[in-house]
Write an enzyme that holds these catalytic residues in place. Structure first.
Site, PDB file in Angstrom:
ATOM      1  CB  VAL A   1      46.392  -3.766  51.404  1.00 48.96           C
ATOM      2  CG1 VAL A   1      46.753  -5.193  51.788  1.00 48.96           C
ATOM      3  CG2 VAL A   1      46.464  -2.845  52.614  1.00 48.96           C
ATOM      4  CB  CYS A   2      47.123  -7.018  48.031  1.00 48.06           C
ATOM      5  SG  CYS A   2      47.330  -8.545  47.087  1.00 48.06           S
ATOM      6  CB  THR A   3      45.561  -6.205  43.496  1.00 48.99           C
ATOM      7  OG1 THR A   3      44.381  -6.558  44.224  1.00 48.99           O
ATOM      8  CG2 THR A   3      46.373  -7.448  43.184  1.00 48.99           C
TER       9      THR A   3
END
Length: 342
Positions: free
Chosen positions: A108-110
């Site tokens: 998720v995301c970074t």
């Protein structure tokens, strides 16, 4: 093993990175899904999110020593670094180890930067938050970065864009496991789109256009930005740079990385999106002001650059849908558009 999900978190995790994914699987479990969720952190310590909310953790990352269904890797932000993603070598080693015992691995995301540091994204298509896609490419050139994807599958590894995109990816996992009807039920329950319209470029803060230091090109780029509606054909720009068309085209592509026509189109889209967000001009007028000529030409350019047409872009980003004037009557954001999507 089926349904066992471990969500990897540590201090500095954005709250929605973890909460969005876990909520999707929790709701799916209420509808008969086989999901069993556990949060794991380094040393098994409870973690503090970027929102200041503490998350209770079930076990230490080092204690995950059984086969599991899904490993979810969230992002984290290093203390004192603003928004710099935090990737530790020892965490990358743990991700590699647990991944060998997982049916699939997602981020998720970074969290994609941690997956990349572990080597799991080498030679694979991947995405992350739009503001970190370039950094992901720089740090890990073996990763095939897809900057406009909301989420990206490649084999048994999947990555998602920023924050709430983890919800989109989790719904896709539920659909793979339980079928589309179950995923629709979960999406309805959470009042979210089952499939978000458009890519993540529509959410970026700007076109992120390259900048040239070379004086002839600098003058040309400034003219395009200041007067997007003027004549910016290749001959006109070459004349402004006092270069031949052939020399100008080669220099532009080498220095800027895209063709002159692509640059002009992206700059005009950026000018138009500002007017759509902040003004009341009609689409035809904006198309003319920004140099597109017609609304249809602008519509095609928006779809190429942002993945959504101008009218849809204005509808999504100009207002939340609630009127400020109480005498005009409050109008809630429409639920029917989501219900009808399903």
């Amino acid at each position: 093993m089926l349904g066992k999900i471990v969500v990897l978190v540590e201090d500095g995790v954005p709250l929605l990175d973890a909460a969005g994914v876990t909520e999707v699987f929790t709701v799916a479990a209420r509808y008969g899904g086989p999901y069993q969720l556990r949060l794991a952190s380094p040393g098994g310590r409870d973690v503090c999110t970027t929102a200041g909310v503490r998350l209770r953790v079930d076990l230490a990352v080092e204690e995950v020593d059984e086969d599991i269904d899904t490993l979810v890797v969230t992002g984290s932000v290093a203390r004192g670094s603003g928004r710099e993603p935090f990737v530790r070598t020892e965490q990358a080693a743990q991700v590699r180890r647990i991944a060998r015992r997982s049916r699939r691995v997602v981020s998720v995301c970074t969290g994609a930067l941690l997956l990349a540091a572990s080597g799991l994204l080498d030679g694979k298509r991947a995405t992350t938050h739009w503001s970190w896609c370039e950094r992901l490419s720089e740090l890990h050139p073996k990763v095939i970065v897809q900057p406009d994807s909301i989420f990206e599958w490649d084999g048994r590894v999947a990555t998602s864009a920023g924050v709430t995109a983890g919800i989109d990816l989790a719904l896709a996992l539920v659909e793979r496991d339980m079928g589309p009807e179950a995923a629709r039920r979960v999406a309805r329950s959470l009042v979210v789109f089952l499939q978000r319209p458009g890519g993540q470029s529509q959410f970026s803060a700007g076109a992120q256009l390259p900048v040239a230091c070379d004086t002839p090109l600098r003058n040309v780029l400034d003219a395009v930005a200041l007067m997007p509606g003027e004549d910016h054909s290749v001959p006109a720009m070459a004349a402004r740079a006092v270069l031949s068309v052939r020399h100008f085209t080669r220099l532009f592509s080498r220095e800027i990385g895209i063709s002159p026509a692509q640059y002009v189109e992206q700059t005009r889209v950026e000018a138009a999106r500002v007017l759509l967000e902040n003004g009341d001009d009609g689409v035809e007028d904006i198309a003319r002001l920004c140099g597109f000529g017609t609304a249809e030409t602008m519509r095609r350019a928006f779809i190429r650059v942002l993945g959504v047409p101008p009218v849809a872009y204005r509808g999504r980003f100009r207002t939340t849908g609630v009127r400020a004037d109480p005498l005009a009557g409050n109008r809630s954001a429409s639920r029917s558009q989501m219900v009808q999507t399903y």
